[in-house]
Design a protein around this motif. Structure first.
Motif, short mmCIF file in Angstrom:
data_model
loop_
_atom_site.label_atom_id
_atom_site.label_comp_id
_atom_site.label_asym_id
_atom_site.label_seq_id
_atom_site.Cartn_x
_atom_site.Cartn_y
_atom_site.Cartn_z
N HIS A 169 0.83 -1.20 0.00
CA HIS A 169 0.00 0.00 0.00
C HIS A 169 0.87 1.26 0.00
O HIS A 169 1.95 1.28 0.58
N ARG A 195 -4.91 6.01 1.47
CA ARG A 195 -4.24 4.71 1.30
C ARG A 195 -4.72 4.10 0.00
O ARG A 195 -5.91 3.85 -0.19
N TYR A 197 -3.29 1.53 -3.64
CA TYR A 197 -2.26 0.66 -4.18
C TYR A 197 -1.32 1.49 -5.06
O TYR A 197 -1.69 2.60 -5.50
N PRO A 203 -7.80 -0.04 -2.05
CA PRO A 203 -7.97 -1.34 -1.39
C PRO A 203 -9.40 -1.54 -0.88
O PRO A 203 -10.04 -0.60 -0.39
N ASN A 206 -10.16 -0.47 2.92
CA ASN A 206 -10.11 0.89 3.44
C ASN A 206 -11.37 1.18 4.26
O ASN A 206 -12.45 0.65 3.97
#
Length: 382
Positions: A169, A195, A197, A203, A206
């Motif tokens: 991440h 946050r 990728y 993601p 999250n």
């Protein structure tokens, strides 16, 4: 963990800095012995961030007006690299952070954060990546992977720092563009830690992925102007820090979905001396108190945990640059607890923008100036 990757990376990196290439060494007193300060390179225009290339190939350094350079082991500056995106170089905006891909040995990707102009004439933080050419002349195929939306900055509070965890991440620490209430708005990316990728995808785990009206990139919110981020190598937790207004610079250990208060909770006041209009106190129900706070703002930027064996006296210390205080802040740690603070390098009178731990165990600092320097800092072994 991120520090394991750094240790593995360091084994193939030798910083070739012959003594003849360096300026005279300054020796400055500190609580843990004499600190050594060497100027590795000079003449950098408002340098913002530094990243170490493997194999003794030097260091990538960003200059806020929009240039990316390589500083060689002999201190020589390369010509500006090609393929760097156009930046919004106004006020605090421009070319900001630089970070190598965790898989740089295979993919040669370099990540940049920068201020990007929008159609309205305002700007926001963007992040992209490009492949470093084999001859080190430029970035190839630069692609934007993240844009702060909406674009609200007129030249201040962009953040921003980039940091990878050990699970694939990328965290991006953002400012609130001096639009205070937006730090609490989950439909905006101002004042957030996000946050994603490395390719920009979000993601599935999250905290706000399934929340109606919220940006799925958000990891935490209620931040002001974050200019430091690093993983604690002993706990594995991400630490960030941010500028307060007049007072209230703070360190946080951001958890998923947590609200860190700005502008509802703050230890600071507006620069004009009046209270922050939205503030309800230093501690506000439903928000997280800072892990550490400075009632008088040193103007913090850059962050590096010290876990090298080169200078044992600095083990379990955290180093942070100070722009206003013109110092290097040393924080002594016991677990996550900060037990002692010391201000170093005040004698040199420089605004310190970035702090990185080099593969050789020295600290590398950038000074924020129209003619900034890259400094190499250690302890005198004699």
């Amino acid at each position: 963990m991120p520090h394991y990757a750094r240790r593995a990376f360091a084994c193939c990196f030798v910083l070739a800095c012959p003594a003849s290439a360096l300026a005279d060494v300054e020796y400055l007193d500190s609580e843990q012995g004499r600190v050594t300060v060497e100027a590795i390179a000079e003449g950098l225009e408002h340098p913002w961030a530094v990243a170490f290339l493997p194999g003794g190939a030097g260091m990538l350094v960003t200059e806020r007006p929009g240039r990316l350079r390589i500083v060689g082991g002999d201190g020589r500056l390369s010509e500006p690299l090609t393929g760097v995106p156009e930046v919004y170089a106004r006020g605090q905006g421009g070319l900001l952070d630089v970070h190598l891909s965790p898989d740089f040995q295979q993919d040669r990707l370099v990540y940049l954060s920068y201020a990007e102009a929008g159609e309205s004439g305002k700007a926001g933080t963007a992040v992209g990546r490009g492949r470093l050419a084999d001859d080190l002349s430029g970035l190839e195929g630069f692609t934007v992977i993240f844009r702060q939306q909406p674009k609200l900055s007129t030249g201040i509070h962009f953040g921003s720092r980039l940091v990878f965890d050990g699970d694939g991440h990328l965290f991006i620490a953002l400012g609130e563009n001096n639009q205070r209430p937006t730090a609490q708005d989950l439909d905006k990316l101002q004042g957030k830690l996000v946050r994603i990728y490395p390719d920009g995808e979000v993601p599935d785990d999250n905290p706000f992925v399934t929340a109606e009206g919220a940006r799925p990139e958000i990891w935490s919110y209620g931040h002001r102007n974050q200019q430091g981020a690093a993983f604690n190598p002993w706990s594995g937790r991400l630490w960030t820090h941010e500028h307060g207004p007049r007072g209230g610079d703070e360190i946080n250990i951001p958890g998923p979905g947590r609200n860190y208060g700005w502008p509802l909770a703050t230890h600071g006041i507006n620069y004009g001396g009046q209270p922050v209009p939205e503030a309800k106190g230093e501690v506000v129900e439903g928000t997280e108190p800072p892990h550490y706070v400075w009632e008088t703002s040193p103007g913090i930027s850059g962050m590096a945990f010290y876990d090298s064996e080169a200078f044992p006296q600095w083990q379990h210390n955290l180093f942070i640059g100070a722009l206003v205080d013109q110092s290097l802040i040393r924080l002594q740690l016991d677990g996550d607890k900060i037990t002692h603070e010391e201000r170093l390098l005040k004698q040199i009178g420089a605004r310190i923008r970035d702090v990185r731990l080099g593969p050789d165990g020295h600290l590398y600092l950038l000074t924020d100036s129209p003619s900034g320097k890259l400094l190499r800092v250690g302890l005198d072994a004699r």
